[in-house]
Design a protein around this motif. Sequence first.
Motif, PDB file in Angstrom:
ATOM      1  N   LEU A  35     -50.980 -14.938 -11.399  1.00  0.00           N
ATOM      2  CA  LEU A  35     -50.394 -13.606 -11.534  1.00  0.00           C
ATOM      3  C   LEU A  35     -48.960 -13.697 -11.039  1.00  0.00           C
ATOM      4  O   LEU A  35     -48.698 -13.682  -9.840  1.00  0.00           O
ATOM      5  N   LEU A  38     -45.754  -8.206 -11.550  1.00  0.00           N
ATOM      6  CA  LEU A  38     -46.425  -6.919 -11.696  1.00  0.00           C
ATOM      7  C   LEU A  38     -45.341  -5.859 -11.777  1.00  0.00           C
ATOM      8  O   LEU A  38     -44.375  -5.893 -11.003  1.00  0.00           O
ATOM      9  N   VAL A  40     -44.534  -1.811 -11.521  1.00  0.00           N
ATOM     10  CA  VAL A  40     -44.984  -0.497 -11.069  1.00  0.00           C
ATOM     11  C   VAL A  40     -44.000   0.514 -11.649  1.00  0.00           C
ATOM     12  O   VAL A  40     -42.794   0.389 -11.448  1.00  0.00           O
ATOM     13  N   LEU A  98     -49.142  -3.174  -1.021  1.00  0.00           N
ATOM     14  CA  LEU A  98     -49.644  -3.804  -2.247  1.00  0.00           C
ATOM     15  C   LEU A  98     -49.554  -5.319  -2.166  1.00  0.00           C
ATOM     16  O   LEU A  98     -48.543  -5.861  -1.714  1.00  0.00           O
ATOM     17  N   MET A 100     -50.613  -9.035  -4.478  1.00  0.00           N
ATOM     18  CA  MET A 100     -51.068  -9.640  -5.731  1.00  0.00           C
ATOM     19  C   MET A 100     -51.876 -10.884  -5.388  1.00  0.00           C
ATOM     20  O   MET A 100     -51.463 -11.689  -4.553  1.00  0.00           O
ATOM     21  N   SER A 102     -54.431 -14.091  -7.116  1.00  0.00           N
ATOM     22  CA  SER A 102     -54.845 -14.823  -8.309  1.00  0.00           C
ATOM     23  C   SER A 102     -56.209 -15.452  -8.106  1.00  0.00           C
ATOM     24  O   SER A 102     -56.656 -15.648  -6.977  1.00  0.00           O
ATOM     25  N   SER A 145     -53.712  -1.471  -1.499  1.00  0.00           N
ATOM     26  CA  SER A 145     -54.303  -1.911  -2.759  1.00  0.00           C
ATOM     27  C   SER A 145     -53.879  -3.344  -3.079  1.00  0.00           C
ATOM     28  O   SER A 145     -52.906  -3.854  -2.532  1.00  0.00           O
ATOM     29  N   PHE A 146     -54.646  -3.945  -3.963  1.00  0.00           N
ATOM     30  CA  PHE A 146     -54.274  -5.273  -4.442  1.00  0.00           C
ATOM     31  C   PHE A 146     -54.574  -5.359  -5.930  1.00  0.00           C
ATOM     32  O   PHE A 146     -55.382  -4.609  -6.473  1.00  0.00           O
ATOM     33  N   VAL A 147     -53.877  -6.267  -6.564  1.00  0.00           N
ATOM     34  CA  VAL A 147     -54.032  -6.510  -7.994  1.00  0.00           C
ATOM     35  C   VAL A 147     -54.430  -7.966  -8.142  1.00  0.00           C
ATOM     36  O   VAL A 147     -53.884  -8.836  -7.467  1.00  0.00           O
ATOM     37  N   THR A 148     -55.387  -8.218  -9.016  1.00  0.00           N
ATOM     38  CA  THR A 148     -55.855  -9.592  -9.194  1.00  0.00           C
ATOM     39  C   THR A 148     -56.106  -9.884 -10.672  1.00  0.00           C
ATOM     40  O   THR A 148     -56.185  -8.960 -11.488  1.00  0.00           O
ATOM     41  N   THR A 149     -56.231 -11.136 -10.973  1.00  0.00           N
ATOM     42  CA  THR A 149     -56.548 -11.560 -12.332  1.00  0.00           C
ATOM     43  C   THR A 149     -58.054 -11.591 -12.547  1.00  0.00           C
ATOM     44  O   THR A 149     -58.519 -11.912 -13.617  1.00  0.00           O
TER      45      THR A 149
END
Length: 155
Positions: A35, A38, A40, A98, A100, A102, A145-149
């Motif tokens: 990743l 990102l 926003v 936030l 990110m 992977s 929050s977090f964002v992942t693949t």
Amino acid sequence: MLNTIKNIICPDALLDIETHHGCLKIKETAPDSALSSLTVEGLPTSSIAFTLDHQLSKNKSCFKQLSCYLNPSAPYINKGCDAVIIAVFDSKLYISILDMKSKKPKIGDIKAQLNNSEVFVKYIIELIKVHYPDKNTNTPIYCRSFVTTRICKGV
């Protein structure tokens, strides 16, 4: 309050928000990251953003940990997130922490990192309350929050 935060954060750690579109692009610099970026969108133009995971610096040792007073080998204590976004919506101050991730993120590690980053940001807010009492220091609303693949359960 936003200008005060922007003035006390190291300029190297600030992230650029495209003011025309209220858009922030967060980049992951780790070479093995699946990743890499990102975006926003929809941020108010007065928003600010900074990273607690700054990697590039003239002084490479400067950003290896959140505080030089803490033992760098202590688990989680010096882990920082990819972005802190601070914005005002409806006269309320929102602070988004936030990160990110992977591949196979470990939920316990992510929670510790998000919590640690929030505590560090709360420290910054408390410094402002002490040293800039005339600034608006309404109680912020925090969002981690977090964002992942990958799809994760149990967060």
